[in-house]
Design a protein around this motif. Structure first.
Motif, mmCIF file in Angstrom:
data_model
loop_
_atom_site.group_PDB
_atom_site.id
_atom_site.type_symbol
_atom_site.label_atom_id
_atom_site.label_comp_id
_atom_site.label_asym_id
_atom_site.label_seq_id
_atom_site.Cartn_x
_atom_site.Cartn_y
_atom_site.Cartn_z
ATOM 1 N N THR A 88 3.661 81.824 31.244
ATOM 2 C CA THR A 88 4.845 82.479 30.684
ATOM 3 C C THR A 88 6.123 81.677 30.907
ATOM 4 N N MET A 89 5.990 80.396 31.286
ATOM 5 C CA MET A 89 7.184 79.575 31.498
ATOM 6 C C MET A 89 7.869 79.274 30.171
ATOM 7 N N PHE A 90 9.207 79.294 30.221
ATOM 8 C CA PHE A 90 10.006 78.915 29.058
ATOM 9 C C PHE A 90 11.318 78.330 29.553
ATOM 10 N N GLU A 91 11.952 77.518 28.719
ATOM 11 C CA GLU A 91 13.217 76.913 29.093
ATOM 12 C C GLU A 91 14.352 77.676 28.429
ATOM 13 N N ASP A 92 15.359 78.003 29.227
ATOM 14 C CA ASP A 92 16.520 78.758 28.747
ATOM 15 C C ASP A 92 17.774 78.016 29.203
ATOM 16 N N HIS A 93 18.417 77.308 28.275
ATOM 17 C CA HIS A 93 19.623 76.534 28.587
ATOM 18 C C HIS A 93 19.382 75.548 29.723
ATOM 19 N N GLY A 94 18.258 74.856 29.681
ATOM 20 C CA GLY A 94 17.931 73.835 30.666
ATOM 21 C C GLY A 94 17.339 74.355 31.964
ATOM 22 N N ILE A 95 17.128 75.662 32.066
ATOM 23 C CA ILE A 95 16.557 76.270 33.268
ATOM 24 C C ILE A 95 15.164 76.788 32.918
ATOM 25 N N VAL A 96 14.189 76.465 33.742
ATOM 26 C CA VAL A 96 12.816 76.933 33.499
ATOM 27 C C VAL A 96 12.653 78.298 34.159
ATOM 28 N N ARG A 97 12.210 79.255 33.356
ATOM 29 C CA ARG A 97 12.010 80.624 33.818
ATOM 30 C C ARG A 97 10.580 81.043 33.495
ATOM 31 N N ALA A 98 10.122 82.114 34.126
ATOM 32 C CA ALA A 98 8.811 82.700 33.821
ATOM 33 C C ALA A 98 8.924 84.200 34.029
ATOM 34 N N TRP A 99 8.153 84.955 33.297
ATOM 35 C CA TRP A 99 8.151 86.403 33.454
ATOM 36 C C TRP A 99 7.603 86.741 34.824
ATOM 37 N N LYS A 100 8.204 87.721 35.468
ATOM 38 C CA LYS A 100 7.865 87.992 36.866
ATOM 39 C C LYS A 100 7.069 89.268 37.076
ATOM 40 N N GLY A 101 6.094 89.517 36.272
ATOM 41 C CA GLY A 101 5.288 90.726 36.383
ATOM 42 C C GLY A 101 4.158 90.620 37.391
ATOM 43 N N HIS A 102 4.459 90.134 38.578
ATOM 44 C CA HIS A 102 3.447 90.003 39.625
ATOM 45 C C HIS A 102 3.895 90.773 40.858
ATOM 46 N N ASP A 103 2.996 90.944 41.794
ATOM 47 C CA ASP A 103 3.255 91.663 43.030
ATOM 48 C C ASP A 103 4.520 91.140 43.718
ATOM 49 N N TRP A 104 5.373 92.070 44.168
ATOM 50 C CA TRP A 104 6.649 91.694 44.789
ATOM 51 C C TRP A 104 6.458 90.898 46.073
ATOM 52 N N ASP A 105 5.469 91.230 46.864
ATOM 53 C CA ASP A 105 5.238 90.486 48.105
ATOM 54 C C ASP A 105 4.885 89.028 47.811
ATOM 55 N N VAL A 106 4.085 88.821 46.784
ATOM 56 C CA VAL A 106 3.727 87.451 46.386
ATOM 57 C C VAL A 106 4.971 86.722 45.908
ATOM 58 N N MET A 107 5.769 87.376 45.072
ATOM 59 C CA MET A 107 6.977 86.738 44.557
ATOM 60 C C MET A 107 7.931 86.376 45.695
ATOM 61 N N ASP A 108 8.038 87.241 46.688
ATOM 62 C CA ASP A 108 8.878 86.939 47.851
ATOM 63 C C ASP A 108 8.356 85.715 48.596
ATOM 64 N N ARG A 109 7.037 85.604 48.745
ATOM 65 C CA ARG A 109 6.467 84.437 49.434
ATOM 66 C C ARG A 109 6.703 83.158 48.638
ATOM 67 N N LEU A 110 6.607 83.225 47.312
ATOM 68 C CA LEU A 110 6.874 82.046 46.485
ATOM 69 C C LEU A 110 8.327 81.615 46.637
ATOM 70 N N HIS A 111 9.223 82.592 46.754
ATOM 71 C CA HIS A 111 10.639 82.298 46.991
ATOM 72 C C HIS A 111 10.818 81.634 48.358
ATOM 73 N N GLU A 112 10.157 82.163 49.376
ATOM 74 C CA GLU A 112 10.251 81.585 50.717
ATOM 75 C C GLU A 112 9.755 80.143 50.754
ATOM 76 N N ARG A 113 8.784 79.817 49.904
ATOM 77 C CA ARG A 113 8.255 78.447 49.839
ATOM 78 C C ARG A 113 9.177 77.511 49.043
ATOM 79 N N GLY A 114 10.172 78.085 48.371
ATOM 80 C CA GLY A 114 11.108 77.264 47.606
ATOM 81 C C GLY A 114 10.656 76.962 46.196
#
Length: 81
Positions: A19-45
């Motif tokens: 679900t990755m897409f580029e929006d004004h030079g920024i790569v984004r992806a839809w975040k419909g996954h478990d919040w705990d997992v998303m928090d860990r991905l954030h912690e990993r940078g």
């Protein structure tokens, strides 16, 4: 339930590639996954802070490369050869 969080994080990161897409030079992806997992991905940078009203999350440059590599590792038809 007991499970390997690192493996789950890898697979979710790889799935963000779908679900990755580029929006004004920024790569984004839809975040419909478990919040705990998303928090860990954030912690990993790999992604920016997933909290907020946006339905997508910003991937860091390292996160983009990691997501693509993990997608290839776990889902490429070559990975099963």
């Amino acid at each position: 339930m007991d499970f390997d969080q690192d493996k789950v994080d890898e697979v979710v990161m790889g799935l963000l590639t779908l679900t990755m897409f580029e929006d004004h030079g920024i790569v984004r992806a839809w975040k419909g996954h478990d919040w705990d997992v998303m928090d860990r991905l954030h912690e990993r940078g790999w992604i920016r802070d997933p909290k907020g009203k946006a339905k997508s999350v910003v991937l860091t440059p390292e996160g983009v490369a990691r997501a693509e590599a993990l997608f290839d590792k776990h889902f490429s038809s070559r990975a099963n050869d």
